[in-house]
Enzyme design. Sequence first.
Site, PDB file in Angstrom:
ATOM      1  N   ARG A 124       0.300  36.202  14.988  1.00 44.80           N
ATOM      2  CA  ARG A 124       0.422  37.265  15.979  1.00 44.80           C
ATOM      3  C   ARG A 124      -0.348  38.465  15.262  1.00 44.80           C
ATOM      4  O   ARG A 124      -0.011  39.364  14.363  1.00 44.80           O
ATOM      5  CB  ARG A 124       1.985  37.712  15.537  1.00 44.80           C
ATOM      6  N   GLN A 129      -2.583  38.952  20.999  1.00 39.68           N
ATOM      7  CA  GLN A 129      -1.212  39.397  21.765  1.00 39.68           C
ATOM      8  C   GLN A 129      -1.065  39.008  22.945  1.00 39.68           C
ATOM      9  O   GLN A 129      -0.004  38.564  23.666  1.00 39.68           O
ATOM     10  CB  GLN A 129      -1.026  41.185  21.676  1.00 39.68           C
ATOM     11  N   ASP A 132       0.422  35.364  23.325  1.00 43.01           N
ATOM     12  CA  ASP A 132       1.628  35.170  22.614  1.00 43.01           C
ATOM     13  C   ASP A 132       2.815  34.613  23.428  1.00 43.01           C
ATOM     14  O   ASP A 132       3.592  35.348  23.746  1.00 43.01           O
ATOM     15  CB  ASP A 132       2.011  36.682  21.989  1.00 43.01           C
ATOM     16  N   SER A 135       6.496  35.701  22.449  1.00 43.55           N
ATOM     17  CA  SER A 135       6.898  36.934  22.862  1.00 43.55           C
ATOM     18  C   SER A 135       7.186  36.946  24.180  1.00 43.55           C
ATOM     19  O   SER A 135       8.422  37.602  24.773  1.00 43.55           O
ATOM     20  CB  SER A 135       6.049  38.076  22.318  1.00 43.55           C
ATOM     21  N   TYR A 232       8.069  37.446  10.425  1.00 39.92           N
ATOM     22  CA  TYR A 232       9.261  36.791  10.989  1.00 39.92           C
ATOM     23  C   TYR A 232      10.183  37.109   9.744  1.00 39.92           C
ATOM     24  O   TYR A 232       9.919  37.459   8.738  1.00 39.92           O
ATOM     25  CB  TYR A 232       8.810  35.097  10.738  1.00 39.92           C
TER      26      TYR A 232
END
Length: 377
Positions: A124, A129, A132, A135, A232
Amino acid sequence: MAVAIAVTRERREGETRCAVTPETVKKLLALGATVTVEAGTGTGSSFPDSEYEAAGARVSSDLKGVLAGADILLKVRGPTASETSALKSGAIVIGMLDAYREKATIEALKGQGATAFAMEFVPRITRAQVMDVLSSQANLAGYRAVIEAAHAYGRGFPMMMTAAGTVAAAKVFVMGAGVAGLQAIATARRLGAVVTATDVRPAAKEQVESLGAKFVAVEDEEFKAAETAGGYAKQMSPEYQAKQAELTASHIVKQDVVITTALIPGRPAPRLITAAHVASMKAGSVIVDLAVEAGGNVEGSKPDEIVTTANGVKIVGWSNLAGRIAADASALYARNLAAFVGLLVKDGELSIDPEDEILKAAAVTHKGEVVHEGVKG
């Protein structure tokens, strides 16, 4: 000769998503690659074969033919044994491999000499991005969790004032305010519910409150240091868990809907709701367990079932919520994959930088070895 990219239909039970869409076929072709799609790949996501052909892909119903010359295989879930065995040695496999739990898949890829990249391991960082997948899929799962809760709940979500009297707004409690949890909060708020949320990460408080929900947590010193550098949640101490459980117990008894989203990479999902919590809730309440595939946050939840308890609480355990909104989930996931392939293919040829931090983090097998430290054991 141009890099050959293959995409096969998903053979895992209940998987409706696909790894490429007609839109991303064009992106892959723009890299100079060729794209071959197995017939029926997009059926579960409402992408007919004709749209893939119109986008420039070759569509074939011959699985072995699709795979035989493939330099890269794109998947949603890990390939089945029959797919892996049909690959040439050294082929690249990219997908959500669930590498901590799907040991047999990883061993088969290792044995075939495949270079396998697990999209769930993409770091991440800013430049990653667009790749990802956690997500992109969690965002849709959080949305769908609220839709499933509203469907199972026997009442409306918003407050309604009518000539016959007032209908109270539903009280929704979201446990875990990561990507899925935040989308669940936003969706429940849009439907008019009164929303509260909790998370062990301090940064989550501001995010929860920015969406108009109330934050509920034991905010002690351990709470203030409960987030890893990667963003996390850390495993909390038994003492903290006990305090949080006490707060949860007093709060949950008042809720109409609870949505749990807590996951810890490489470990079983933490138990957030016990049988005692469930027993304290009133008849007609609903719990949606987004972590059911990883062992579940809720005692009594079962994968792919709605369990109705003795006191009338429904526990919803759909294991692939993103797959229940397959067209959008596939569109986002396919874009994640196309961006990742862009790291591997330049001007129609494989051009892999072994020092690229994204590729190093995502690599699971290479040249007959498991290379990911977290998966080796």
